[in-house]
Design an enzyme around this catalytic site. Sequence first.
Site, short mmCIF file in Angstrom:
data_model
loop_
_atom_site.label_atom_id
_atom_site.label_comp_id
_atom_site.label_asym_id
_atom_site.label_seq_id
_atom_site.Cartn_x
_atom_site.Cartn_y
_atom_site.Cartn_z
CG MET A 44 -7.37 1.49 -10.41
SD MET A 44 -7.42 2.99 -9.45
CE MET A 44 -6.73 2.40 -7.89
CG MET B 35 -9.69 -2.38 -8.24
SD MET B 35 -8.94 -1.07 -7.28
CE MET B 35 -7.21 -1.37 -7.66
CG ASP C 287 -3.90 -1.00 -6.22
OD1 ASP C 287 -4.69 -1.90 -5.91
OD2 ASP C 287 -3.19 -0.38 -5.39
CG HIS D 39 -1.69 -4.33 -3.63
ND1 HIS D 39 -2.43 -5.48 -3.52
CD2 HIS D 39 -2.57 -3.35 -3.93
CE1 HIS D 39 -3.70 -5.21 -3.73
NE2 HIS D 39 -3.82 -3.91 -4.00
CG ASP E 77 -6.31 -2.74 -1.20
OD1 ASP E 77 -5.68 -1.75 -0.77
OD2 ASP E 77 -6.41 -3.03 -2.41
N GLY E 78 -6.97 -0.83 1.92
CA GLY E 78 -7.56 0.50 2.04
C GLY E 78 -7.57 1.00 3.47
N GLY E 79 -6.86 2.10 3.69
CA GLY E 79 -6.86 2.73 5.01
C GLY E 79 -6.14 1.92 6.09
CG HIS F 88 -6.67 -5.01 -6.28
ND1 HIS F 88 -6.86 -3.98 -5.38
CD2 HIS F 88 -7.90 -5.48 -6.58
CE1 HIS F 88 -8.15 -3.86 -5.14
NE2 HIS F 88 -8.81 -4.74 -5.85
CB SER G 272 -0.65 -0.33 -2.42
OG SER G 272 -1.23 0.29 -3.55
CG MET H 6 -11.92 -3.79 -2.21
SD MET H 6 -10.14 -3.49 -2.37
CE MET H 6 -10.07 -1.70 -2.19
#
Length: 215
Positions: free
Chosen positions: A37, A68, A35, A33, A175-177, A66, A8, A137
Amino acid sequence: MKTLVSASILSADFGHLSDELLRAEESGCDMIHFDVMDGHFVPNISYGVPVLKSIRKYSGLPFDVHLMISDPNAYIEPFAKAGADGITFHLEATANPVGIIDKIHSLGLKAGVSVKPKTDVSLLYPLVGIMDMALIMTVEPGFDGQGFIYETLDKIKSLREYADSKSTDLDIEVDGGISDKTAHLVREAGANVLVSGSYLFRAADMASNCKLLKD
Ligand code: DX5
Ligand code: ZN
């Protein structure tokens, strides 16, 4: 299923994006990736079509976009033209996911559908066999560098069991952490595409971190 890593670039150094893309590719990442937004679907604004168009030529890897954003339907074609290889939109942002998946497919791209941590995963079941990828997510969308939400593991597991029961080879992306501390958990739960931002781009040695995500 083989584990793929999608890097990402939200966590990259934007002053040196082409170098960062090269670093991800040389470090063994499988996808980029991207993102998007809009400051409305999520409380942050990142980058969009002109940036994708401009950086696309600096990487040989597939671009995993992705979205969002509140109106994904309006932006499928522009992102396809700008060089996306796959587009993932949020189930929470549309009443017509099948229509958007069809539009993505008609442009020759892979279609993904994402759910936020609090959205019931069973809402994705009717799309198994239609979408190419589901994105679960594992943080609230909007920012990189957040802590992994462990409650999402059961969602990954349920979705994988459901896809297996339908004999569907669904890609399940998370996706995330995602880091060496959480990668084995999501893989065991059934995820095969791991998005990672800060763990890769803020690493001194991206290649070794990428490898740690895979094994
Ligand atoms: C968050 C984005 C993620 C983010 C992941 O809304 O969708 O792709 O960049 O960043 P890390 O891996 O740092 O949690
Ligand atoms: Zn993302």
